[in-house]
Design an enzyme around this catalytic site. Structure first.
Site, mmCIF file in Angstrom:
data_model
loop_
_atom_site.group_PDB
_atom_site.id
_atom_site.type_symbol
_atom_site.label_atom_id
_atom_site.label_comp_id
_atom_site.label_asym_id
_atom_site.label_seq_id
_atom_site.Cartn_x
_atom_site.Cartn_y
_atom_site.Cartn_z
ATOM 1 C CE LYS A 25 -1.670 2.481 -4.007
ATOM 2 N NZ LYS A 25 -2.310 1.872 -5.157
ATOM 3 C CG ASP A 61 -3.061 2.565 -8.222
ATOM 4 O OD1 ASP A 61 -2.591 1.426 -8.352
ATOM 5 O OD2 ASP A 61 -3.048 3.179 -7.144
HETATM 6 C C1 PEP Z 1 1.443 3.872 -5.159
HETATM 7 C C2 PEP Z 1 1.437 2.614 -4.921
HETATM 8 O O1 PEP Z 1 0.805 1.746 -5.764
HETATM 9 P P1 PEP Z 1 1.226 0.989 -7.088
HETATM 10 O O2 PEP Z 1 2.632 0.528 -6.895
HETATM 11 O O3 PEP Z 1 0.229 -0.105 -7.137
HETATM 12 O O4 PEP Z 1 1.135 1.917 -8.269
HETATM 13 C C3 PEP Z 1 2.028 2.115 -3.680
HETATM 14 O O5 PEP Z 1 1.839 0.924 -3.408
HETATM 15 O O6 PEP Z 1 2.641 2.907 -2.944
HETATM 16 MN MN MN Z 2 0.838 1.745 -10.629
#
Ligand code: PEP
Ligand code: MN
Ligand code: ADP
Length: 538
Positions: A202, A258
């Site tokens: 992230k 993602d």
């Molecule tokens: C990895 C993440 O994203 P997601 O849950 O959207 O896959 C997170 O929010 O830590």
């Molecule tokens: Mn995800």
């Protein structure tokens, strides 16, 4: 046997000021990382091969411990506030010096990779870690350069991830012993005090969210896949709304789960792997993702493992609800090899509504699309137990990913609006939460029904179906959908008391309006046509 038969960059760690280290493990392969990880007792190898690790205290992201260094180069661009909290540049240098001291004499793992499948927009990311398993995570999640590219690799951004280095808030200016600090001028990200590997991916997302809009490329918190006709679909959504689950569709080619960019050339994945939630994963509902929990190379975070027979228990939530699998895209049978897709024909906004108000699918006008994109609505359930009577909480997260948006949401919204118009894109809102009554009374939308609705939307099967305008939200709700019982499509019909539904819908609409006040001054007046209408009696 030699442990050092790997390709390292000629741009050495001394360039980062990292000196007097132990052994440096450059770009170790998956198998070699398993060996190092096992030797250091970082985790357990499970039945059929995944590496199972624990992250300790932090089993999810720590948004309040994330900072951006306030320096002249990026200052005027950053969307300062609760999401992007400023950090003092001098404190940053001090902390960095303390981390460099900590690194002396230590063995380190380095992965040099790309973020961005489109060579025009990719960045070179170096991830330096003190554990082998975080190195494997980086290798799984990002895009692998070839041998020659590795030798000539010069990082654009470097992440130093030291979970066992804990900050001292009074000394370091952090909020706690954990920190994630992005420094755009120094092209450096420092992570410490937390083992949750999601912080690494992230952070890279945050960087691209900062860089790409300057190049007229929209960066998006979405998954993406391609249909048999080559049509691309993208699925925006906050954590837990279904980006990963729904993009892994046996009938469509997975681009990524993602983070993606949308340029004038189409869609491109930022990553080379996925990071799926695996709590109570069903082999029937999610066979492709389930298989990755039985494949060599996958890193499993906080999944319960029987230490004797090394079998997994995916239903065990004793460490966290947020158990994760990190695996390369090649673990999914029909994944794209290029990470690229055409301009999308369909954009989906995923929401997990716990109030039972949102229909399972609705088509949005351009104005509604802009309004919902800036709103970024989903709901969090307060209690962890069903039927406790605890009220769910509405969450509004701009662009369906506010924690990662370095710039003001209107920057992304403007780019999206233009792309939607230029490419004549259909936009849908899909509720993967509760539609058959509120949380505590109703039940969550079945994955089977959500998939049927998406298939219908993406193949054009909903185009000719009659649609009813929602009296409050104004979007168009289809009357029928193949494979989905008619009642499911209209949440109001599934409530015992329709008046209670109307009341709840009004309440939710009010929350939308209140939240949107922050944007009314910055968006085109037209966008306001996408707002819910409270005045209309129901
Ligand atoms: C990895 C993440 O994203 P997601 O849950 O959207 O896959 C997170 O929010 O830590
Ligand atoms: Mn995800
Ligand atoms: N109707 C549904 N659609 C999508 N996911 C659902 C649905 N019902 C339950 N789920 C569960 O919700 C979670 C969605 O998580 P995930 O796809 O990882 O979200 P994201 O990638 O957006 O963070 C998964 O655990 C999935 O099994």
């Amino acid at each position: 046997m030699s442990q050092t038969s790997f390709v390292g960059s000629s741009y050495g760690l001394d360039q980062h000021g990292i000196l007097h280290t132990g052994i440096l493990f450059w770009n170790l392969s998956t198998a070699a990382l398993y060996e190092e990880s096992a030797r250091r007792r970082e985790g357990l190898i499970s039945h059929l091969g995944p590496l199972v690790v624990r992250t300790g205290q932090y089993t999810g992201r720590s948004p309040n411990d994330k900072f951006i260094v306030k320096e002249p180069e990026s200052d005027r661009h950053i969307w300062w506030g609760k999401v992007n909290q400023p950090f003092d540049p001098l404190k940053f240098e001090n902390l960095y010096a303390r981390m460099l001291a900590y690194l002396q004499g230590r063995d380190l793992f380095i992965q040099d990779s790309y973020a961005g499948a489109d060579p025009n927009y990719r960045i070179c990311v170096r991830v330096i870690t003190e554990t082998a398993w975080h190195s494997l995570f980086a290798r799984n999640l990002f895009i692998q350069p070839n041998q020659e590219e590795l030798t000539n690799f010069i990082p654009d951004f470097t992440i130093i991830n030291l979970p066992n280095f804990r900050a001292v808030p009074d000394l370091d200016g952090t909020r706690s012993d954990a920190f994630i600090i992005v420094n755009f001028a120094r092209r450096l990200i420092l992570i410490g005090g937390t083992s949750y590997a999601g912080e690494i991916k992230k952070s890279v997302f945050t960087i691209l969210n900062y860089l790409l809009p300057h190049k007229q490329v929209l960066s998006m918190h979405c998954s993406a896949n391609i249909g048999a006709d080559g049509d691309t679909a993208i699925f925006f959504g906050l954590s837990g709304t279904g980006k990963t689950t729904l993009s892994a569709d046996p009938n469509r080619t997975l681009i990524g789960d993602d983070e993606h960019g949308w340029s004038d050339r189409g869609i491109f994945n930022f990553e080379g792997g996925c990071y799926a939630k695996v709590i109570r994963l069903s082999p029937v509902a999610e066979p492709e993702i389930y298989k990755t929990t039985r494949t060599f190379g996958t890193v499993l975070e906080n999944v319960a493992i029987n230490p004797t027979n090394r079998r997994l228990d995916l239903d065990d939530d004793s460490l966290t609800e947020n158990t994760r699998a990190a695996y390369p895209l090649s673990h999914i049978p029909n994944a794209s090899r290029t990470g690229l897709g055409n301009h999308p024909k369909n954009v989906i906004f995923l929401t997990a509504d716990a109030f039972g108000v949102m229909p399972p699918i609705a088509e949005l006008s351009k104005e509604q699309a802009m309004y919902h994109f800036l709103s970024g609505y989903t709901a969090k359930v307060a209690g962890t137990e069903r039927g406790m009577g605890s009220e769910p909480e509405a969450t509004f997260s701009a662009c369906f990913g506010a924690p990662f948006m370095a710039l003001h949401p209107s920057v992304y919204a403007e780019l999206l609006g233009k792309l939607i118009s230029d490419h004549n894109v259909k936009v849908w809102l899909v509720n993967t939460g509760w539609t058959s009554g509120p949380y505590g009374v109703g039940h969550r939308m079945s994955i089977r029904h959500t998939r049927a609705l998406l298939t219908a939307a993406l193949t054009g099967a909903l185009d000719d179906v009659a649609k009813e305008e929602d009296p409050i939200f104004g979007f168009s709700v289809p009357e029928r959908c193949p494979g989905v019982p008619k009642d499911v499509l209209k949440p109001r019909l599934t409530w015992h008391d329709p008046a209670a539904y109307d009341l709840q819908a009004q309440k939710l609409a009010k929350m939308f309006i209140k939240n949107f006040q922050q944007f009314t001054d910055v968006v085109d007046a037209q966008v306001m046509q996408g707002a819910p209408r409270l005045a209309i009696a129901v």
